[in-house]
Scaffold this motif. Structure first.
Motif, PDB file in Angstrom:
ATOM      1  N   LYS A 140       2.152   1.742  -3.419  1.00  0.00           N
ATOM      2  CA  LYS A 140       1.081   2.226  -4.295  1.00  0.00           C
ATOM      3  C   LYS A 140       0.833   3.717  -4.099  1.00  0.00           C
ATOM      4  O   LYS A 140       0.671   4.468  -5.076  1.00  0.00           O
ATOM      5  N   GLN A 141       0.835   4.167  -2.843  1.00  0.00           N
ATOM      6  CA  GLN A 141       0.598   5.584  -2.570  1.00  0.00           C
ATOM      7  C   GLN A 141       1.749   6.461  -3.074  1.00  0.00           C
ATOM      8  O   GLN A 141       1.529   7.592  -3.518  1.00  0.00           O
ATOM      9  N   THR A 190      -0.562   7.352   2.851  1.00  0.00           N
ATOM     10  CA  THR A 190      -0.385   6.038   3.483  1.00  0.00           C
ATOM     11  C   THR A 190      -0.920   6.012   4.906  1.00  0.00           C
ATOM     12  O   THR A 190      -1.630   5.076   5.299  1.00  0.00           O
ATOM     13  N   ASP A 228       0.835  -1.206   0.000  1.00  0.00           N
ATOM     14  CA  ASP A 228       0.000   0.000   0.000  1.00  0.00           C
ATOM     15  C   ASP A 228       0.867   1.251   0.000  1.00  0.00           C
ATOM     16  O   ASP A 228       0.571   2.224  -0.698  1.00  0.00           O
ATOM     17  N   ASN A 235      -1.286   1.547   9.127  1.00  0.00           N
ATOM     18  CA  ASN A 235      -0.141   1.451   8.221  1.00  0.00           C
ATOM     19  C   ASN A 235       1.041   2.296   8.700  1.00  0.00           C
ATOM     20  O   ASN A 235       1.195   3.461   8.327  1.00  0.00           O
TER      21      ASN A 235
END
Length: 265
Positions: free
Chosen positions: A39-40, A93, A36, A99
């Protein structure tokens, strides 16, 4: 004769990596958190690629603006580019309260900002980001990671759950904001600008508000208070006004992007 090990497949390449870089050894949840984060960062790079393309087109269409929007000749500007991209990825994020991986980006962000402010001669901001915000990011990283590594403890400890500040602590944060803004006003007047108390009043006030709100937002992140996002919005708004006052168009656009990202949480 020397023999070299050459991985011949994707799985053998992954296996050849050091254990600390090999995601196969990570629990599924931690692996998904890192994915993640990646991806961010890609989303952030997409945002800034679009922004730079727009600014480049504007400079091309308006020759008088060339070198004012994209200041490639300024080392501080160049350092600020990866800092900004990492910063947006970091914020995107940590919108997920589990996270913790985003804080690795937060640490790198503040180190880059420290370098940027040093290049600009803003020693007060350089010290604040390196000596205060980096430790804040480390503390947030360790605390948020603990929630993932020890989920049973997190379920029984309310301090791990995002919440709003109580009325008493809300008043303390407001008082803190006023005090820090006033202290920064004194610092700017007597040490940095060395001008009259009645000169550049608005610039000094909004500079102080940026300092106060950034300290609060970084600290409140450690203890998972939702108010942190309110102070990030205050920081973005104060930054926009500050850069309008000093005529920095690129930073104005940048803080507008920060406002959209922080305000969407």
């Amino acid at each position: 004769m020397l023999a070299f090990f050459i991985p011949t497949s994707k799985h053998s390449i992954v296996a050849a990596l050091p254990r600390s870089l090999n995601t196969q050894h990570m629990p599924p949840l931690q692996r998904s958190l890192w994915k993640d984060f990646g991806k961010q960062i890609l989303v952030s790079l997409g945002i800034f690629s679009t922004l730079f393309l727009i600014l480049y087109i504007v400079e091309w269409l308006v020759p008088s603006l060339q070198g004012t929007l994209l200041q490639w000749h300024d080392p501080a500007f160049v350092v600020g580019i990866p800092a900004s991209a990492i910063g947006v990825g970091y914020v995107l994020t940590i919108r997920n309260p589990k996270n913790y991986t985003g804080f690795y980006g937060g640490i790198l962000l503040n180190l880059l900002l420290s370098l940027q402010f040093a290049l600009q001669g803003n020693w007060d901001l350089m010290i604040m980001h390196s000596a205060m915000f980096v430790p804040f990011q480390v503390a947030s990283l360790l605390r948020w990671r603990r929630q993932v590594v020890h989920p049973a403890e997190a379920q029984t400890d309310d301090s791990f759950r995002p919440a709003w500040l109580s009325g008493k602590w809300l008043m303390i944060t407001l008082l803190f904001t006023v005090v820090v803004t006033c202290l920064d006003y004194v610092l700017l007047t007597e040490v940095i600008y060395r001008n009259a108390w009645t000169e550049d009043i608005a610039i000094k006030v909004f500079s102080g508000l940026m300092v106060a709100s950034s300290i609060l937002s970084n600290f409140l992140m450690i203890i998972k208070k939702i108010d942190a996002w309110v102070w990030w919005v205050v920081y973005s708004l104060a930054g926009m006004i500050f850069y309008v006052l000093i005529g920095n168009i690129f930073s104005l656009v940048l803080f507008f992007v920060f406002l959209l990202v922080n305000g969407s949480v």
